[in-house]
Design an enzyme around this catalytic site. Sequence first.
Site, mmCIF file in Angstrom:
data_model
loop_
_atom_site.group_PDB
_atom_site.id
_atom_site.type_symbol
_atom_site.label_atom_id
_atom_site.label_comp_id
_atom_site.label_asym_id
_atom_site.label_seq_id
_atom_site.Cartn_x
_atom_site.Cartn_y
_atom_site.Cartn_z
ATOM 1 N N ASP A 46 66.970 39.478 12.671
ATOM 2 C CA ASP A 46 66.914 39.675 14.099
ATOM 3 C C ASP A 46 67.219 40.851 14.581
ATOM 4 O OD1 ASP A 46 66.084 37.036 15.007
ATOM 5 O OD2 ASP A 46 67.889 36.290 15.082
ATOM 6 N N LYS A 50 71.119 28.070 13.418
ATOM 7 C CA LYS A 50 71.196 29.394 12.717
ATOM 8 C C LYS A 50 72.576 29.457 12.031
ATOM 9 C CE LYS A 50 68.069 32.201 15.343
ATOM 10 N NZ LYS A 50 67.690 33.493 15.898
ATOM 11 N N LEU A 94 65.446 42.302 25.365
ATOM 12 C CA LEU A 94 65.205 41.335 24.467
ATOM 13 C C LEU A 94 64.324 40.344 24.968
ATOM 14 C CD1 LEU A 94 67.410 42.787 22.990
ATOM 15 C CD2 LEU A 94 68.102 40.853 22.039
HETATM 16 P P1 NAP Z 1 73.688 33.344 24.391
HETATM 17 O O1 NAP Z 1 74.637 33.478 22.998
HETATM 18 O O2 NAP Z 1 73.912 32.109 25.188
HETATM 19 O O3 NAP Z 1 74.375 34.614 25.071
HETATM 20 C C1 NAP Z 1 74.013 34.813 26.567
HETATM 21 C C2 NAP Z 1 74.647 35.992 27.153
HETATM 22 O O4 NAP Z 1 74.058 36.499 28.222
HETATM 23 C C3 NAP Z 1 76.008 36.357 27.455
HETATM 24 O O5 NAP Z 1 76.479 37.517 27.183
HETATM 25 C C4 NAP Z 1 76.078 35.794 28.750
HETATM 26 O O6 NAP Z 1 77.298 36.278 29.564
HETATM 27 C C5 NAP Z 1 75.099 36.431 29.572
HETATM 28 N N1 NAP Z 1 74.432 35.962 30.744
HETATM 29 C C6 NAP Z 1 73.485 34.755 30.611
HETATM 30 N N2 NAP Z 1 73.027 34.527 31.888
HETATM 31 C C7 NAP Z 1 73.412 35.661 32.628
HETATM 32 C C8 NAP Z 1 73.257 35.883 33.850
HETATM 33 N N3 NAP Z 1 72.328 35.223 34.723
HETATM 34 N N4 NAP Z 1 73.718 37.125 34.437
HETATM 35 C C9 NAP Z 1 74.442 37.966 33.680
HETATM 36 N N5 NAP Z 1 74.520 37.801 32.210
HETATM 37 C C10 NAP Z 1 74.051 36.585 31.822
HETATM 38 O O7 NAP Z 1 72.305 33.898 23.993
HETATM 39 P P2 NAP Z 1 71.631 34.793 23.133
HETATM 40 O O8 NAP Z 1 71.396 33.646 22.047
HETATM 41 O O9 NAP Z 1 72.612 35.944 22.897
HETATM 42 O O10 NAP Z 1 70.263 35.168 23.750
HETATM 43 C C11 NAP Z 1 70.356 36.135 25.003
HETATM 44 C C12 NAP Z 1 68.721 36.400 25.291
HETATM 45 O O11 NAP Z 1 68.158 37.261 24.260
HETATM 46 C C13 NAP Z 1 67.808 35.567 25.748
HETATM 47 O O12 NAP Z 1 67.034 35.823 26.776
HETATM 48 C C14 NAP Z 1 66.992 35.397 24.424
HETATM 49 O O13 NAP Z 1 65.409 34.845 24.702
HETATM 50 C C15 NAP Z 1 66.747 36.712 23.965
HETATM 51 N N6 NAP Z 1 66.397 36.454 22.610
HETATM 52 C C16 NAP Z 1 65.404 37.326 22.254
HETATM 53 C C17 NAP Z 1 64.742 37.475 20.948
HETATM 54 C C18 NAP Z 1 63.357 38.200 20.714
HETATM 55 O O14 NAP Z 1 63.083 37.838 19.630
HETATM 56 N N7 NAP Z 1 62.985 38.942 21.492
HETATM 57 C C19 NAP Z 1 65.476 36.918 19.953
HETATM 58 C C20 NAP Z 1 66.908 36.046 20.407
HETATM 59 C C21 NAP Z 1 67.085 36.318 21.543
HETATM 60 P P3 NAP Z 1 78.737 35.401 29.642
HETATM 61 O O15 NAP Z 1 79.225 35.731 28.402
HETATM 62 O O16 NAP Z 1 79.346 36.063 30.774
HETATM 63 O O17 NAP Z 1 78.234 33.924 29.689
#
Ligand code: NAP
Length: 289
Positions: free
Chosen positions: A112, A76, A231
């Site tokens: 998104d 992306k 999400l």
């Molecule tokens: P990312 O860039 O890796 O960011 C992850 C975020 O989650 C960070 O803020 C991280 O905190 C936090 N985190 C991870 N594990 C955690 C835990 N066990 N407890 C507390 N905080 C935690 O990931 P992303 O791309 O933003 O995606 C995040 C989520 O959104 C995923 O679950 C993904 O499946 C979902 N999503 C859904 C869609 C949809 O179409 N529905 C689209 C995109 C993403 P730190 O900064 O402290 O590490």
Amino acid sequence: MSEQKKFNPSLPVLLGVMGDPIAHSKSPAMHNAALLAAGVNGMYMPLHVHPDQLEAAVRGIVALNYRGVNVTIPHKEQVMQYLDVIDESARLIGAVNTIINEGGTLTGYNTDGIGYVRSLKEEAVPELAGKRIAVLGAGGAARGVIYALALEKPERIHILNRTADRAIALASDLRGHGLGEISGSGMEDAATILDTADIVINTTAAGMHPHVDDLPVDPALIREGAAVSDLIYNPLETRLLRESRMRGCTVHGGLGMFVYQGAVAFEHWLGIPAPVETMRRAVLNSFEV
Ligand code: NAP
């Protein structure tokens, strides 16, 4: 939405999704069902693209006369350097998930965040203006979602993140683009912020399969009657949503975000309304096989 696009009816409209891995993607099932329901002669392919082939694959969009593609993990951000035009919101978000081929000119969009907000408004909270919003998490998904939420003129958005520095940096960056009252802090502020939030949105991976018992925050801190959105769509109802629902909150799952990011892309490519309910059913059916 733009006027319906004119295509050569004797040739199928070619669409696809580039990612690595890609076999698990629900996008082909969702978009092929949408094309069929809309009566469009077209097909949407899963395209397995290794990072070292990304530039060649993007050139291939033009060479093979694809109308457009979605772009997913891990491409992306990297894909942006190979496009001719980047839409302003995709540039601010720093990621592209949708490309349109307009006569050989490739334009990148990010659907998104816009898809998430359309889903939230249609399925749970019709009016976001004046609302106090708490966002859990400060990663890539949070950035797009907060950008799109800010366009709806909420009273304020506060980002709570496990790593406080990331929340503070993201809030300051988005505020710097004139996107309104956006602040950030660590989880130690959760009780105060959640006590007054109208909408709480989980953008972290906490609670996602296989860690289905994880919680991003204690649901007891969330005000009864607030709207709680997640999400995550695997599982369809996370522990956060289940416990919030039992406490009298309105809940909203992540499936709608996935469906509507696809619907917005479909409308960009074809200029006709996306058959959203058909798309939702196709994704649900693909979970069941
Ligand atoms: P990312 O860039 O890796 O960011 C992850 C975020 O989650 C960070 O803020 C991280 O905190 C936090 N985190 C991870 N594990 C955690 C835990 N066990 N407890 C507390 N905080 C935690 O990931 P992303 O791309 O933003 O995606 C995040 C989520 O959104 C995923 O679950 C993904 O499946 C979902 N999503 C859904 C869609 C949809 O179409 N529905 C689209 C995109 C993403 P730190 O900064 O402290 O590490």
